[in-house]
Design a protein around this motif. Structure first.
Motif, PDB file in Angstrom:
ATOM      1  N   LYS A 166       1.183   4.078  -3.079  1.00 14.51           N
ATOM      2  CA  LYS A 166       0.973   5.506  -2.840  1.00 14.51           C
ATOM      3  C   LYS A 166       2.140   6.320  -3.374  1.00 14.51           C
ATOM      4  CE  LYS A 166       0.016   8.843   0.853  1.00 14.51           C
ATOM      5  NZ  LYS A 166      -0.180   9.015   2.316  1.00 14.51           N
TER       6      LYS A 166
ATOM      7  N   SER B 120      -3.517  -6.294   1.550  1.00 19.97           N
ATOM      8  CA  SER B 120      -4.226  -5.192   0.898  1.00 19.97           C
ATOM      9  C   SER B 120      -5.743  -5.340   1.047  1.00 19.97           C
ATOM     10  CB  SER B 120      -3.855  -5.125  -0.584  1.00 19.97           C
ATOM     11  OG  SER B 120      -2.495  -4.785  -0.744  1.00 19.97           O
TER      12      SER B 120
ATOM     13  N   PRO C 232       0.804  -1.230   0.000  1.00 24.29           N
ATOM     14  CA  PRO C 232       0.000   0.000   0.000  1.00 24.29           C
ATOM     15  C   PRO C 232       0.836   1.279   0.000  1.00 24.29           C
ATOM     16  CG  PRO C 232      -0.943  -1.594   1.518  1.00 24.29           C
ATOM     17  CD  PRO C 232       0.390  -2.153   1.078  1.00 24.29           C
TER      18      PRO C 232
ATOM     19  N   ASN D 129      -3.973  -1.428  -9.138  1.00 27.65           N
ATOM     20  CA  ASN D 129      -3.831  -2.813  -8.695  1.00 27.65           C
ATOM     21  C   ASN D 129      -3.163  -3.693  -9.743  1.00 27.65           C
ATOM     22  OD1 ASN D 129      -4.982  -2.463  -6.151  1.00 27.65           O
ATOM     23  ND2 ASN D 129      -7.056  -2.739  -6.924  1.00 27.65           N
TER      24      ASN D 129
ATOM     25  N   ASN E   6      -7.867  -2.427   2.579  1.00 27.98           N
ATOM     26  CA  ASN E   6      -8.784  -1.705   1.699  1.00 27.98           C
ATOM     27  C   ASN E   6     -10.250  -2.085   1.887  1.00 27.98           C
ATOM     28  OD1 ASN E   6      -6.552  -0.435   0.529  1.00 27.98           O
ATOM     29  ND2 ASN E   6      -6.328  -2.008  -1.047  1.00 27.98           N
ATOM     30  N   GLU E   7     -10.537  -3.340   2.256  1.00 29.09           N
ATOM     31  CA  GLU E   7     -11.929  -3.775   2.344  1.00 29.09           C
ATOM     32  C   GLU E   7     -12.380  -4.132   3.752  1.00 29.09           C
ATOM     33  OE1 GLU E   7     -13.400  -6.362  -0.629  1.00 29.09           O
ATOM     34  OE2 GLU E   7     -12.192  -5.493  -2.250  1.00 29.09           O
TER      35      GLU E   7
END
Length: 419
Positions: free
Chosen positions: A51, A252, A47, A57, A256-257
């Motif tokens: 950035k 990730s 991640p 992805n 993220n989720e």
């Protein structure tokens, strides 16, 4: 079966030979731990890398795939050399190369530079991965190989857990650059120690007839007709596709989720992987030896059943949102998958002539990665861009299921090869 010493020196006492064998096993296992630590640092640091370099992805998945592509292409060459020169030289040189390249990854200022550094990691690991199991097979008799190879492969979950935890903590507390700097240091020490490992005679534990040299083309023809080897490789490839993709994207997914911080995601992923992998690999070594004593290919049959049971658990894990139940299911799935580490690799070294083991391992590495985790990180990343990361991970249950069926077939066909 031969009773020659582990290091094939006629004047060595049995206890001395045993100590030499376990010393080499310790060094090789520690190197394998660092091997997977270096691989998994990048997954939890991803991640932050995304950035800094503004990656989507699909591009991020290419970082994992490019490393694996280089690693798999170099592995048959490493195996070819490992059947012809002293294997400890390949081990030592490979470890030093990939450790320097891991440190260099932290110096990357562009995505292209990072890709080159990870490619060098792959070259170094290829010089080690193809020959280490063949060294171990020449240090220990056949009836102990599944257990000792399981000890060697315990380093996979422990190293992965260390990579998750160390990479997450250092990336959060300092930077992803620091994670690579720290990850590369231990391999330099272990690489120097590898130069002083014992170098066993090829086939030393398989009887005098197994120590004969084998022309490359003759060995290649025999391997082409070796149906159990190819069914084992097929099952291993399908499993590697799913597990490699999941391992790359799990941190990730949690960030993220599921909304976890990177350090917490790395710690939880690492802790579950370490515990499940440790228990599963030990259990697989013990059960694999026991099953092999009962029937030809017993360890492979057990491995196939393990994958068949793991497949629905992998699918279910992503459906569960509560962290406790989700990680409990992930634990059970990983335990069943890690049962396979010792039996699959023991079947490969036991199912080919000793003089061709390193190349067979290198060829196996080529296929399991070329059609496995070389493409799964990018494939999952692409599918995640089109739908969601959770849905992409769910589909990993399908190759695990098919891999279990392939290993059952391999177990049915398997016969030991001694020459």
């Amino acid at each position: 079966m031969s009773t020659s010493s582990a290091v094939a020196t006629p004047n060595s006492s049995a206890p001395t030979a045993a100590r030499s064998g376990y010393y080499a096993l310790l060094i090789l296992s520690l190197i394998n731990l660092v091997n997977y630590l270096d691989r998994y640092i990048v997954t939890v640091a991803l991640p932050y890398i995304q950035k800094d370099f503004q990656l989507n992805n699909t591009q991020s998945g290419m970082l994992g795939s490019f490393f694996i592509i280089v690693f798999m292409l170099a592995s048959p060459l490493g195996g070819f050399l490992g059947d012809r020169i002293q294997r400890r030289w390949l081990v030592a040189a490979g470890v030093v190369l990939w450790s320097l390249a891991t440190g260099a990854s932290g110096l990357a200022t562009t995505f292209g530079m990072l890709m080159v550094a990870r490619a060098c990691v792959g070259i170094g690991e290829a010089g080690y991965g193809a020959v280490a199991p063949s060294i171990i097979s020449d240090l220990f008799p056949r009836e102990q190989r599944t257990r000792v190879l399981s000890l060697f492969y315990i380093a996979i979950p422990v190293g992965a857990a260390a990579g998750y935890g160390l990479g997450g903590w250092l990336s959060e507390a300092y930077s992803w650059h620091m994670a690579f700097f720290v990850g590369g240091a231990p391999g330099l020490v272990l690489g120097a120690m590898a130069f002083f490992m014992p170098e066993p005679e090829r086939g030393a534990m398989d009887g005098p007839e197994a120590q004969a040299k084998l022309p490359f083309l003759v060995g290649l023809q025999g391997l082409a007709r070796n149906a159990p080897f190819w069914w084992t490789t097929t099952g291993y490839t399908l499993m590697t596709f799913a597990i490699g993709g999941l391992a790359f994207w799990l941190p990730s997914f949690l960030v993220n989720e599921r909304g976890l911080a990177a350090d917490k995601a790395g710690f939880l992923s690492g802790a579950v992987t370490a515990l499940a992998g440790l228990l599963g690999t030990i259990a697989g070594g013990w059960l694999g030896d026991k099953m092999d004593r009962r029937m030809h290919g017993g360890g492979l049959r057990m491995s196939g059943v393990g994958l068949l049971l793991a497949a629905p658990l992998m699918f279910l894990a992503v459906k569960v949102h509560a962290l406790g139940p989700m990680f409990a299911i992930i634990f059970l799935a990983q335990f069943l998958i890690f049962l396979n580490s010792g039996p699959i690799n023991a079947a490969i070294v036991n199912g080919v002539p000793p003089a061709f083991r390193a190349f067979a391992m290198g060829l196996n590495v080529l296929f399991i990665h070329m059609l496995g985790d070389a493409i799964s990180p990018t494939a999952i990343g692409k599918l995640a861009d089109l739908s969601s990361l959770g849905f992409a991970i769910e589909l990993n249950a399908i190759p695990v299921l098919l891999g279990g069926l392939a290993l059952l077939m391999a177990g049915k066909l398997f016969k030991h090869v001694t020459a």
